[in-house]
Design a protein around this motif. Structure first.
Motif, short mmCIF file in Angstrom:
data_model
loop_
_atom_site.label_atom_id
_atom_site.label_comp_id
_atom_site.label_asym_id
_atom_site.label_seq_id
_atom_site.Cartn_x
_atom_site.Cartn_y
_atom_site.Cartn_z
N ASP A 807 0.81 -1.21 0.00
CA ASP A 807 0.00 0.00 0.00
C ASP A 807 0.85 1.26 0.00
OD1 ASP A 807 1.06 -0.20 2.46
OD2 ASP A 807 -0.83 -0.16 3.56
N SER A 808 2.18 1.12 -0.11
CA SER A 808 3.05 2.28 -0.19
C SER A 808 4.18 1.98 -1.17
CB SER A 808 3.63 2.63 1.18
OG SER A 808 4.47 1.59 1.65
N PHE A 809 4.83 3.04 -1.63
CA PHE A 809 5.91 2.84 -2.58
C PHE A 809 6.95 3.93 -2.37
CE2 PHE A 809 3.53 6.12 -4.54
CZ PHE A 809 4.36 6.80 -5.42
N LEU A 810 8.14 3.68 -2.91
CA LEU A 810 9.22 4.65 -2.85
C LEU A 810 9.17 5.49 -4.12
CD1 LEU A 810 12.10 2.42 -1.44
CD2 LEU A 810 10.82 4.20 -0.23
N ASN A 811 8.80 6.70 -3.98
CA ASN A 811 8.69 7.61 -5.12
C ASN A 811 10.07 8.15 -5.46
OD1 ASN A 811 7.70 9.17 -7.14
ND2 ASN A 811 6.82 10.74 -5.80
N THR A 812 10.56 7.85 -6.63
CA THR A 812 11.93 8.17 -7.00
C THR A 812 12.13 9.67 -7.16
OG1 THR A 812 13.67 7.72 -8.60
CG2 THR A 812 11.43 7.88 -9.45
N THR A 813 13.35 10.08 -6.86
CA THR A 813 13.78 11.45 -7.14
C THR A 813 14.61 11.50 -8.42
OG1 THR A 813 15.79 11.13 -5.82
CG2 THR A 813 13.82 11.98 -4.68
N THR A 827 23.50 14.68 1.93
CA THR A 827 22.38 14.85 0.99
C THR A 827 21.58 13.57 0.81
OG1 THR A 827 23.83 14.29 -0.86
CG2 THR A 827 23.64 16.63 -0.28
N LEU A 828 21.72 12.66 1.75
CA LEU A 828 21.03 11.38 1.62
C LEU A 828 19.53 11.57 1.44
CD1 LEU A 828 21.21 8.31 1.66
CD2 LEU A 828 21.02 8.40 4.15
N SER A 829 18.94 12.43 2.27
CA SER A 829 17.49 12.61 2.18
C SER A 829 17.09 13.33 0.91
CB SER A 829 17.00 13.39 3.41
OG SER A 829 17.64 14.66 3.47
N LYS A 830 17.97 14.15 0.36
CA LYS A 830 17.64 14.91 -0.84
C LYS A 830 17.49 14.01 -2.05
CE LYS A 830 19.47 18.47 -3.94
NZ LYS A 830 20.57 19.45 -4.16
N TYR A 831 18.38 13.03 -2.18
CA TYR A 831 18.39 12.20 -3.37
C TYR A 831 17.70 10.85 -3.17
CZ TYR A 831 21.81 15.52 -5.17
OH TYR A 831 22.44 16.66 -5.60
N SER A 832 17.47 10.46 -1.94
CA SER A 832 16.85 9.16 -1.70
C SER A 832 15.37 9.21 -2.06
CB SER A 832 17.01 8.75 -0.23
OG SER A 832 18.37 8.59 0.10
N PRO A 833 14.81 8.11 -2.52
CA PRO A 833 13.38 8.07 -2.81
C PRO A 833 12.57 8.24 -1.53
CG PRO A 833 14.33 5.87 -2.95
CD PRO A 833 15.48 6.82 -2.80
N ARG A 834 11.40 8.77 -1.70
CA ARG A 834 10.54 9.05 -0.55
C ARG A 834 9.38 8.08 -0.54
NH1 ARG A 834 12.43 13.47 -3.00
NH2 ARG A 834 13.50 15.06 -1.74
N ARG A 835 9.16 7.50 0.64
CA ARG A 835 8.05 6.55 0.74
C ARG A 835 6.74 7.31 0.79
NH1 ARG A 835 7.31 1.49 1.05
NH2 ARG A 835 9.56 1.09 1.17
#
Length: 1242
Positions: A807-813, A827-835
């Motif tokens: 029911d969730s996914f990692l939305n790519t940057t 910058t890990l959070s900047k470039y990492s995909p967001r759930r």
């Protein structure tokens, strides 16, 4: 003039003396060496060597970490198939081989160097287990053999090649003479060594020489050093007869003192026993297995004590290859020539059949933690119609009930690859090959490549670090491949490097110029095609960024090198050694991180001319030239020292040692007499500092084993004071793959002995994440400024693929971090995909296909439908599959049908099968049309045996069974090459020429094609009658064509006997079906009768009336078998034969006969009066005469056969009245001119 002539003669005489002297001195033996892994020992091949037979450019195959050697092929030479490049599935023999992977036919291998375990990429045509077959190139980590063909086409173990040696030497001399003028002023006259080396102080190494007496003729050798501080060396020498293609002699030698002395063991194994191959358990090197020559006997000799004693065990099959278990030392799989797979759990003492029909080299051991059981085997087996199936079997019970089918459908043959956490297969879908992958033994999914990547070939390079590296040859490429890298599941691939150089091996395997540097994760070298030039690139972050190699600042003489990028750089040959006794073109070692030794050139591109040896001590940042000729360089003392042996066709007695990473070299003599060196063997790990150098003193001498002991050079064990640290960097950047790494290495000239565990010391610290730690995600491409942007074909907003299962996914940057990158924060959070929570959306991208990848199914058999959904929350999406036959099935969510939907059809036909995925926001539907058919057993073509010229005739077919599904019919007439095609079983055709004509029909249903053929006779005119038989014939009618032909022949023979009609004017055909009927044809003779058409018709009518009279009087009959008499009658001319069945006298019969006579007379009168054709007489003509024919037959008398056995006689006389012709008589059969153009019927 005389002075000039004398001068010329003197020069010629001097050259002749020089050539004679050189020929006398240089007599020797060159050796061909070839590699196998630790379980099967490598082969050394010796061939007589003379001045015209010098070749140092080609050396054997199949590297293994245990062996080193000096002769390898020159840089530019094409690689031979072999060794580590064909290792089978997840096998490794030592900890240094942990990254050595197994690949199959459509897979590549990232393999390790023979000496040091460093990987080098090759793509074998077929993965192989250890092979004892000299004509089969197979290998896995348990050992195998390579082969090539000699000039006569015989299978030969490919080792050092000695063919075309004059050309090789001439080429070598031309190249070296040019370099010599530039770099060295003179040669040393002793053994061809340069003066700059010869002038150095010479040291002597302790050594001992042992000759293998009695093995002068032997041209191959396999050597095994047990290692692990063992002093035992085993050596199998043999004579391979290239003409017969088999081993005819062998000797087994054993040393217990590190090679100082050897004992011949022929008596222990049997004086008449011929040994062909030597295998060693990779998990316990004390266990030895010897395979005998199957031409003499098929047996195994097993030793459990390092070859001291042996037990012989007979084999019921011939071994083609072996695969040892990676953990269980006694578990072995053996593959036979009959495509049968056997297993032994007692180290070859007893064998049990696992399965037959196994595809060669497509069998793999299970892995603990991934597979359900340790004793499980992955197999690809062959099924009908050229298809394969992927199954799993229990070790000693592979019955149908114990077979697993991880993929429910069929796969493309030779496509199964089981490697680490991944299983790869290819599935035929719509006429194309689709690559599927399973991660951690879960469900299979199609591999996603960048859109519009249309691969001609896909090879798996490696599966290290929880990532898949694949080489793909795109539709426009020929001699290069693009490299792609996946995320952890092996599903989504992004571009790693374009146009990597590829070449083909002799066994059809693909070699990719990609080399993984040992000891430092993430460092690769690759040769790339740039504007038709081959250039060498290096990456420090596993393919994210590549750059050219910096050329050395000075050459070997200290002269400044002017080389400016990108127009000039250092280029290296990246072919690792395929021979365990050679170092190859490039070498590195886990125990010496940062040191890389390779042959190459400085210039605008990679060439094979003026090759030098270069070395780097800082993992490729800076390079030094160490030799301007080709040398084999080996690691000694756990990588703390280097040993160099010159590549030369001349005998040598010196080697060079360096204790400061190749900056300075000391000269050592290892033998008092010059030796033609064939190779070098070192103990695994080099703990004992002992090497064995193989060679010959002359071409007639035995094998010479020179044990060289380096222990006297090193004074003590290394301590912490003998080490220094160095930091890995990339042109000054110390954060590489998210870490700062500091390594320990010995100080320069520290002559101390390294312990086995001292080389692993390193310190690391994580770095803050930056953009450089991320690669582009699937669907994104690297821009000029280094950023990742969507490709033109990619729509980022729809990439919610993970929503299918959750029911969730990692939305790519647009970026993704490599699994082996260890950066933190930054910058890990900047470039990492967001759930993110899966968006509410209608299902999209629904796919429906059969497990076999076809649109054809068989009646009454299971059909498996596979349903895939690209987008949509599976837990909230229901699926309905309508099978098109009135039945349908629904599932609450799509995840519940991973194994497919099975259905059985009870009727043939074409069915519209649909799948519908539905949720609250919409639906998606997909349809396919499935052809369900049953097996077509027979097609039978029916047509009149005789037809009229220029008149259409109908041809029909009968199928058995009658209902088989959609049938396509192909029709051929006479010798036409292009068929007519129809969808029904009828065809109308007009024949324009008289004579015999052939008609062929084929009926095609699914994969089944059946054929029938008949021959027709074509005439301008003829008569025919339909015949019937007494009912007792139907009871004995088997319904086969041969029976009908026999009945036709018997009936025709009786007609000819009774009527006297020429047999060539009668054609009889028994028709298929019940009741049994036939048709008789009366055709014109070969030579037309004189007269008009009326007379021709009259003649046929004459014959017709004679035949009808005989039929109506029951004169045509035959005996089918004793007691069964069959009568033949004309069904449309007269009723069935009259038979008196009463017991009360003859009054009834008399009345019937009287009535018959009256009716017959009345019929004759009516026919004569009205001149009408007699009913039942069929007349066929191409052009009817203007006037109706008038024929009035009158039968006066026919001789009745004597029931007691009198012979039948011909007609007594027949009166025939012809219109306007008067009366005449029927001529005898000798007066009738008959045709011999009748068809092949009776």
């Amino acid at each position: 003039m005389e002075t000039r002539l004398g001068h010329c003669l003197f020069i010629i005489f001097s050259k002749w003396i020089w050539l004679f002297t050189l020929t006398s001195i240089l007599g020797g033996t060159d050796a061909e060496l070839r590699c196998i892994p630790s379980c099967q020992q490598p082969i050394i091949k010796a061939v007589p060597r003379g001045p015209s037979e010098l070749d140092f450019t080609h050396f054997g195959e199949a590297p293994t970490h245990e062996f080193v050697g000096i002769k390898d092929r020159s840089p530019g030479a094409k690689p031979t198939a072999g060794g580590d490049e064909t290792h089978n599935a997840a096998e490794s023999t030592t900890s240094e081989e942990s990254s050595s992977k197994v690949q199959g036919n459509n897979a590549s291998c990232l393999q390790k160097d023979a000496l040091n375990g460093q990987p080098k990429v090759s793509v074998p045509k077929r993965a192989a287990a250890s092979s004892p077959s000299e004509s089969t190139a197979t290998q896995n980590s348990t050992g195998d053999v390579q082969h090539t063909n000699d000039g006569n086409g015989n299978g030969v173990d490919e080792t050092v090649g000695l063919n075309d040696e004059d050309a090789d030497v001439a080429s070598w001399r031309r190249a070296r003479s040019a370099r010599s003028a530039e770099t060295w002023s003179e040669f040393s006259h002793e053994d061809g060594e340069y003066a700059s080396f010869s002038d150095q102080e010479e040291f002597e190494l302790p050594s001992s020489t042992f000759a293998l007496t009695g093995d002068t003729a032997h041209n191959q050798a396999m050597v095994h050093w047990s290692g692990q501080n063992s002093s035992v060396i085993l050596m199998l020498t043999k004579y391979y007869d290239f003409n017969s293609g088999r081993v005819t002699e062998s000797s087994l030698w054993r040393s217990t003192d590190y090679g100082t002395t050897y004992e011949k063991l022929n008596e222990k194994v049997g004086l008449k026993t011929i040994l062909s191959y030597l295998y060693v358990s990779p998990n316990n090197k004390r266990k030895i297995m010897l395979l005998t020559d199957p031409e003499v006997e098929s047996s195994l000799l097993i030793s459990l004590d390092e070859g001291a004693t042996y037990q012989k065990h007979s084999l019921a099959f011939d071994i083609l290859s072996l695969l040892f278990h990676p953990e269980q030392e006694d578990w072995i799989l053996a593959y036979s020539h009959e495509q049968k797979l056997y297993v032994s759990v007692e180290f070859g003492k007893r064998w049990q059949l696992v399965h037959d029909g196994v595809i060669p080299n497509r069998f793999y051991w299970s892995r603990m933690g991934l597979d359900k059981e340790q004793g499980m085997i992955h197999l690809e087996i062959s099924v009908s119609d050229g298809r394969s199936q992927y199954i799993t079997c229990k070790l000693q019970n592979c019955s149908d009930g114990n077979k697993g089918k991880p993929f429910p459908g069929f796969i493309i043959p030779n496509s199964l690859v089981v490697q680490d956490e991944y299983v790869f297969i290819q599935v035929p879908v719509g006429g194309q090959s689709v690559h599927y992958v399973s991660y951690k033994r879960n469900a299979f999914y199609p591999m996603k490549l960048p859109k519009y990547t249309l691969p001609k070939d896909l090879q798996i390079i490696s599966t290290d670090d929880n990532q898949v590296v694949a080489a793909i040859q795109d539709w426009h490429q020929n001699d290069s491949y693009n490299l792609y890298m996946s995320e952890s599941r092996g599903l989504f691939f992004t571009l790693m490097l374009e146009n990597a150089v590829s070449s083909g091996g002799p066994e059809g395997n693909i070699m990719i110029d990609l080399y993984e540097v040992a000891g430092i994760k993430g460092v690769f070298l690759s040769n790339k095609v740039v504007e038709n030039q081959v250039k060498t690139y290096i990456t420090y972050n596993k393919g994210r960024d590549w750059r050219l190699l910096q050329a050395p600042t000075t050459d070997l003489q200290g002269n400044k090198v002017y080389c400016e990028q990108p127009y000039c750089s250092l280029h290296l040959h990246l072919h690792v050694s395929e021979n365990p006794y050679t170092s190859g073109n490039i070498v590195s070692k886990d125990s010496a991180p940062g040191i890389i030794i390779a042959s190459g050139v400085v210039g605008p591109e990679l060439t094979s001319n003026n090759v030098s040896i270069f070395i780097t001590s800082d993992a490729g940042n800076s390079w030094r030239e160490v030799f301007q000729e080709e040398y084999s360089v080996f690691f000694l003392n756990q990588g703390g020292s280097l040993v160099a042996i010159r590549h030369t066709p001349l005998p040598i007695r010196h080697i060079w040692l360096s204790f400061d990473e190749g900056r300075n070299w000391d000269k050592y003599s290892f033998t008092s007499s010059p030796l033609y060196v064939d190779g070098v063997l070192g103990e695994p790990g080099e703990d004992t500092l002992i090497m064995t150098i193989f060679g010959h003193f002359s071409h007639r001498s035995e094998w010479q084993l020179v044990k060289t002991d380096f222990r006297s050079i090193f004074q003590q064990r290394c301590t912490s004071e003998d080490y220094m640290t160095w930091q890995l960097h990339n042109e000054g950047e110390v954060c590489i793959m998210g870490m700062k790494r500091i390594f320990q290495k010995p100080k320069a000239n520290a002559r101390c002995v390294k312990a086995r565990n001292q080389y692993i010391s390193q310190m690391s610290d994580s770095c803050p994440c930056t953009e450089a730690d991320f690669e582009c995600d699937y669907g994104f491409e690297r821009q000029i400024d280094g950023s990742c942007a969507p490709a033109f074909w990619f729509v980022p907003t729809v990439t919610s693929r993970d929503c299918i299962a959750g029911d969730s996914f990692l939305n790519t940057t647009g970026y993704r971090r490599a699994s082996s990158n260890n950066c933190t924060e930054g910058t890990l959070s900047k470039y990492s995909p967001r759930r993110q929570k899966c968006p509410s959306q209608a299902p999209r991208g629904l796919q429906l296909l059969t497990s076999e990848g076809t649109l054809v199914a068989t009646l009454e058999r299971n059909v498996t439908f596979l349903v895939f959904l690209e987008e949509g929350l599976s837990s909230m999406t229901s699926v309905t599959v309508d099978f098109g036959d009135g039945t349908a099935i629904s599932y609450v969510n799509i995840s519940s049908i991973d194994d497919g939907v099975k259905h059985i059809y009870s009727k043939v036909g074409i069915y519209k099968v649909s799948a519908t995925a539905t949720n609250a926001l919409g639906f998606d539907r997909v349809v396919l049309y499935l052809h369900v058919s049953c097996q077509l057993e027979q097609v039978q073509l029916s047509a009149p045996s005789v037809v009229v010229k220029n008149k259409a005739v109908n041809l029909t077919t009968v199928l058995r069974p009658s209902s088989v599904g959609t049938v396509s019919y192909y029709w051929w007439f006479d010798n036409k090459t292009e068929p007519g095609v129809t969808l029904d079983g009828t065809m109308s055709f007009t024949f324009s020429k008289e004579g015999s004509h052939t008609v062929t029909v084929q009926a095609s249903v699914g994969n089944t094609v059946r054929q029938d053929q008949i021959t027709l006779a074509v005439y301008d005119y003829f008569r025919s009658h339909v015949l019937g038989f007494s009912s007792n014939l139907d009871e004995l009618n088997p319904g086969v064509s041969e029976w009908r032909e026999d009945i036709s022949r018997v009936v025709k023979s009786n007609m000819v006997q009774v009527t006297g009609i020429n047999e060539k004017q009668l054609l009889v055909t028994v028709l298929p079906g019940l009741p049994t009927t036939a048709e008789v044809f009366i055709v014109p003779g070969k030579r037309p009768r004189d007269g008009d058409m009326d007379e021709k018709w009259a003649h046929l009518d004459q014959l017709s009336q004679v035949l009808l009279s005989a039929l109506n009087q029951d004169l045509i009959q035959f005996t089918l078998k004793p007691g069964v008499q069959v009568n033949v009658y004309a069904t449309q001319l007269s009723p069935a034969p009259l038979v008196d069945s009463s017991d009360s006298g003859h009054s009834g019969t008399a009345v019937i006969m009287l009535v018959s006579v009256v009716l017959m007379g009345l019929a004759v009168f009516v026919i004569y009066k009205f001149k009408r054709k007699i009913p039942g007489i069929n007349t066929y003509t191409a052009e009817q005469p203007d006037k109706e024919q008038e024929v009035i037959p009158t039968v006066t008398s026919i001789v009745i056969p004597n029931p007691e056995g009198d012979k039948l006689t011909s007609l007594d006389h027949v009166d025939v009245q012809l219109d306007s012709k008067g009366r005449g008589y029927l001529p005898s059969h000798t007066d009738i001119k008959l045709s011999d153009e009748a068809p092949h019927v009776f």
